[in-house]
Design a protein around this motif. Structure first.
Motif, mmCIF file in Angstrom:
data_model
loop_
_atom_site.group_PDB
_atom_site.id
_atom_site.type_symbol
_atom_site.label_atom_id
_atom_site.label_comp_id
_atom_site.label_asym_id
_atom_site.label_seq_id
_atom_site.Cartn_x
_atom_site.Cartn_y
_atom_site.Cartn_z
ATOM 1 N N ASP A 4 0.814 -1.218 0.000
ATOM 2 C CA ASP A 4 0.000 0.000 0.000
ATOM 3 C C ASP A 4 0.845 1.265 0.000
ATOM 4 N N THR A 5 2.040 1.179 -0.592
ATOM 5 C CA THR A 5 2.921 2.338 -0.696
ATOM 6 C C THR A 5 3.355 2.497 -2.148
ATOM 7 N N LEU A 6 3.173 3.695 -2.682
ATOM 8 C CA LEU A 6 3.587 3.995 -4.046
ATOM 9 C C LEU A 6 5.054 4.418 -4.027
ATOM 10 N N ARG A 7 5.833 3.746 -4.853
ATOM 11 C CA ARG A 7 7.266 4.044 -4.953
ATOM 12 C C ARG A 7 7.534 4.632 -6.336
ATOM 13 N N ILE A 8 8.019 5.857 -6.368
ATOM 14 C CA ILE A 8 8.307 6.560 -7.622
ATOM 15 C C ILE A 8 9.811 6.805 -7.685
ATOM 16 N N VAL A 9 10.432 6.336 -8.775
ATOM 17 C CA VAL A 9 11.872 6.515 -8.962
ATOM 18 C C VAL A 9 12.090 7.340 -10.223
ATOM 19 N N VAL A 10 12.714 8.509 -10.069
ATOM 20 C CA VAL A 10 13.009 9.411 -11.176
ATOM 21 C C VAL A 10 14.513 9.407 -11.399
ATOM 22 N N THR A 11 14.932 8.996 -12.614
ATOM 23 C CA THR A 11 16.355 8.841 -12.920
ATOM 24 C C THR A 11 16.717 9.702 -14.116
ATOM 25 N N ASP A 12 17.846 10.390 -14.039
ATOM 26 C CA ASP A 12 18.341 11.183 -15.171
ATOM 27 C C ASP A 12 19.719 10.684 -15.581
ATOM 28 N N GLU A 13 20.255 11.284 -16.640
ATOM 29 C CA GLU A 13 21.575 10.910 -17.157
ATOM 30 C C GLU A 13 22.504 12.114 -17.115
ATOM 31 N N GLY A 14 22.336 12.922 -16.089
ATOM 32 C CA GLY A 14 23.169 14.103 -15.949
ATOM 33 C C GLY A 14 24.489 13.804 -15.278
ATOM 34 N N PRO A 15 25.193 14.853 -14.809
ATOM 35 C CA PRO A 15 26.500 14.663 -14.167
ATOM 36 C C PRO A 15 26.404 13.976 -12.811
ATOM 37 N N GLY A 16 25.199 13.921 -12.245
ATOM 38 C CA GLY A 16 25.026 13.259 -10.953
ATOM 39 C C GLY A 16 25.525 14.092 -9.792
ATOM 40 N N VAL A 17 25.535 13.451 -8.641
ATOM 41 C CA VAL A 17 25.947 14.104 -7.396
ATOM 42 C C VAL A 17 26.894 13.160 -6.655
ATOM 43 N N PRO A 18 28.005 13.666 -6.103
ATOM 44 C CA PRO A 18 28.879 12.781 -5.320
ATOM 45 C C PRO A 18 28.132 12.151 -4.153
ATOM 46 N N ALA A 19 28.535 10.946 -3.778
ATOM 47 C CA ALA A 19 27.850 10.228 -2.691
ATOM 48 C C ALA A 19 27.843 11.026 -1.404
ATOM 49 N N SER A 20 28.869 11.823 -1.161
ATOM 50 C CA SER A 20 28.950 12.603 0.073
ATOM 51 C C SER A 20 27.934 13.740 0.116
ATOM 52 N N GLU A 21 27.336 14.084 -1.035
ATOM 53 C CA GLU A 21 26.408 15.206 -1.085
ATOM 54 C C GLU A 21 24.965 14.771 -1.292
ATOM 55 N N LEU A 22 24.696 13.453 -1.260
ATOM 56 C CA LEU A 22 23.342 12.973 -1.530
ATOM 57 C C LEU A 22 22.334 13.469 -0.509
ATOM 58 N N GLU A 23 22.746 13.611 0.742
ATOM 59 C CA GLU A 23 21.838 14.130 1.766
ATOM 60 C C GLU A 23 21.739 15.645 1.692
ATOM 61 N N THR A 35 14.505 9.805 -0.860
ATOM 62 C CA THR A 35 15.935 9.489 -0.800
ATOM 63 C C THR A 35 16.553 9.708 -2.169
ATOM 64 N N ALA A 36 17.856 9.887 -2.187
ATOM 65 C CA ALA A 36 18.596 10.069 -3.434
ATOM 66 C C ALA A 36 19.741 9.067 -3.482
ATOM 67 N N SER A 37 20.075 8.635 -4.680
ATOM 68 C CA SER A 37 21.172 7.686 -4.874
ATOM 69 C C SER A 37 21.799 7.928 -6.233
ATOM 70 N N ILE A 38 22.915 7.272 -6.463
ATOM 71 C CA ILE A 38 23.594 7.384 -7.758
ATOM 72 C C ILE A 38 22.984 6.355 -8.707
ATOM 73 N N ALA A 39 22.489 6.818 -9.838
ATOM 74 C CA ALA A 39 21.833 5.932 -10.791
ATOM 75 C C ALA A 39 22.863 5.095 -11.543
ATOM 76 N N ASP A 40 22.383 4.003 -12.127
ATOM 77 C CA ASP A 40 23.268 3.150 -12.939
ATOM 78 C C ASP A 40 23.816 3.900 -14.139
ATOM 79 N N THR A 41 23.070 4.895 -14.597
ATOM 80 C CA THR A 41 23.510 5.694 -15.748
ATOM 81 C C THR A 41 24.550 6.736 -15.363
ATOM 82 N N GLY A 42 24.837 6.856 -14.066
ATOM 83 C CA GLY A 42 25.784 7.855 -13.589
ATOM 84 C C GLY A 42 25.129 9.125 -13.128
#
Length: 430
Positions: free
Chosen positions: A346-365, A402-409
């Motif tokens: 009963d929870t909708l999970r929406i994942v939005v992924t782009d192919e931009g420069p991304g964000v370093p893991a230390s800055e995800l929060e 939440t934010a994470s690094i996509a497989d596309t970078g």
């Protein structure tokens, strides 16, 4: 509470045992045995009765012989046997210290000369229980007070520092290795102080960023006014510029007010409506896909067809729009933005992924903080408030972002929204 209970129980129990041991040691040192005087008095009374019985049944000689033996050390008992002239006959008495008995037709009086005991010997047996209890209570109270006063004093110092605006104070390291509820309270205090320090820094950073963001359009407004003063012929051009800057300031203030409203937890629950979140998402994706055509960006959507929830439609719309537009803004030209949805528990999970420069893991929060765009992000308009508003809006609905690094970078942002629960929200009035 369990740890403090066992510590206090141990302290009190040990102090009681120690106090009783001390009192017995004092008794042994001064040769004061409990109930000595009681036993001695009973022995003297018994000797008095024996002498009277011997006198009555075996004569004076037997009684005198017994009195002589009783007078020998180490525990002598002094008895006197004297013949008395009866007045009106020999009266058999049962006085505490003497007996009058008849023997051989004569009347005799057996007198016991009792040994007097000192105050200590008399009072000590009665005082032992009270003294032991008093000593145990005093020692236990001292140790318990000492055990509690030190951390309480540290807490007072910490609270005084917080009241003075010093949020960098910490007291957990001053608990001397304690592992009880008081130490837990100290660590909770440290966590609260750290949180307050974070809020203070965030507030200061927000003030700085708001001032910076407002200063730029105001500076351009001042420049446009200056140009008009020097060259009134450029009125139309400068008016267009001033309108854009005013609109920019108005938009920034609107974003700030929205964020302030979402972060103010003292407000009543949000007004909610029963909506299909997928319908909102479809509209946003369609608009984003149309605008992205200019940069040859393809926006795709896959997943569930419907998801009905009790939400505040305006806030959820803005939350979804901010994430998708942010992905389109920072993805590379000619790339793809992917929107994937699925429902679980009963929870909708929406994942939005782009192919931009991304964000370093230390800055995800950090990207969810106000005015944060990432160290390497290319600024393409906006105020850096979109993801902050998204996070607050979704969390006010009981969800999370939440934010994470996509497989596309690039960057992958995940939003989770609960279904028809509507927990903690205020239903909209019809």
């Amino acid at each position: 509470m369990r740890r403090l209970f066992w510590k206090f129980f141990t302290i009190i129990w040990l102090t009681m045992v120690a106090s009783i041991g001390v009192l017995f040691a004092v008794s042994a040192l001064f040769q004061i045995a409990p109930l000595t005087h009681v036993i001695e008095r009973e022995r003297q009374a018994f000797a008095l009765n024996v002498a009277a019985q011997l006198l009555a049944h075996h004569g004076k000689d037997a009684a005198v012989a017994f009195a002589s033996e009783a007078a020998k050390p180490p525990t002598p008992i002094s008895l006197t046997i004297a013949q008395v002239a009866p007045v009106g006959g020999c009266v058999l008495t049962t006085d505490v210290n003497q007996r009058e008995v008849e023997s051989g037709g004569d009347c005799y009086r057996v007198i016991l000369h009792r040994q007097e005991f000192g105050f200590v010997s008399e009072a000590w047996p009665r005082l032992v229980p009270w003294l032991s209890a008093l000593l145990a209570a005093a020692v236990a109270a001292y140790w318990v007070a000492r055990y509690l006063i030190r951390p309480v004093a540290q807490l007072r110092i910490g609270l005084s520092a917080l009241a003075a605006g010093r949020f960098d104070i910490r007291i957990g390291d001053k608990m001397q290795g304690r592992r009880d509820e008081v130490a837990a309270l100290a660590h909770d205090f440290d966590a609260s102080a750290a949180r307050l320090e974070e809020f203070q820094k965030s507030q200061q950073r927000l003030f700085h960023d708001v001032s910076h963001e407002l200063r730029s359009p105001l500076s351009r407004l001042q420049a446009a006014i200056g140009v008009l003063h020097q060259n009134p012929a450029k009125l139309d051009v400068m008016m267009d510029r001033m309108v854009r800057e005013v609109e920019r300031i108005d938009g920034l203030i609107g974003e700030i007010l929205t964020l302030a409203r979402l972060t103010d937890r003292s407000n009543a629950g949000l007004e909610v409506q029963t909506l299909d979140v997928i319908d909102l998402l479809n509209d946003i994706v369609a608009d984003a896909a149309f605008e992205a055509q200019a940069r040859k960006i393809h926006v795709s959507q896959q997943g569930v067809q419907t998801f009905v929830a009790e939400v505040n439609g305006e806030l959820i719309y803005r939350a979804l729009e901010n994430v998708i537009r942010n992905a389109v803004k920072y993805t590379s030209d000619g790339s793809q933005v992917s929107v994937r949805t699925r429902v679980k528990d009963d929870t909708l999970r929406i994942v939005v992924t782009d192919e931009g420069p991304g964000v370093p893991a230390s800055e995800l929060e950090r990207i969810f903080q106000p005015f944060s765009r990432g160290e390497d992000a290319v600024v393409r308009g906006g105020y850096g408030l979109g993801l902050a508003i998204t996070k607050q809006a979704v969390e006010r609905h009981g969800g999370r972002v939440t934010a994470s690094i996509a497989d596309t970078g690039g960057l992958a942002v995940t939003l989770e929204i609960s279904g028809m629960s509507g927990g903690g929200l205020q239903r909209a009035k019809n």
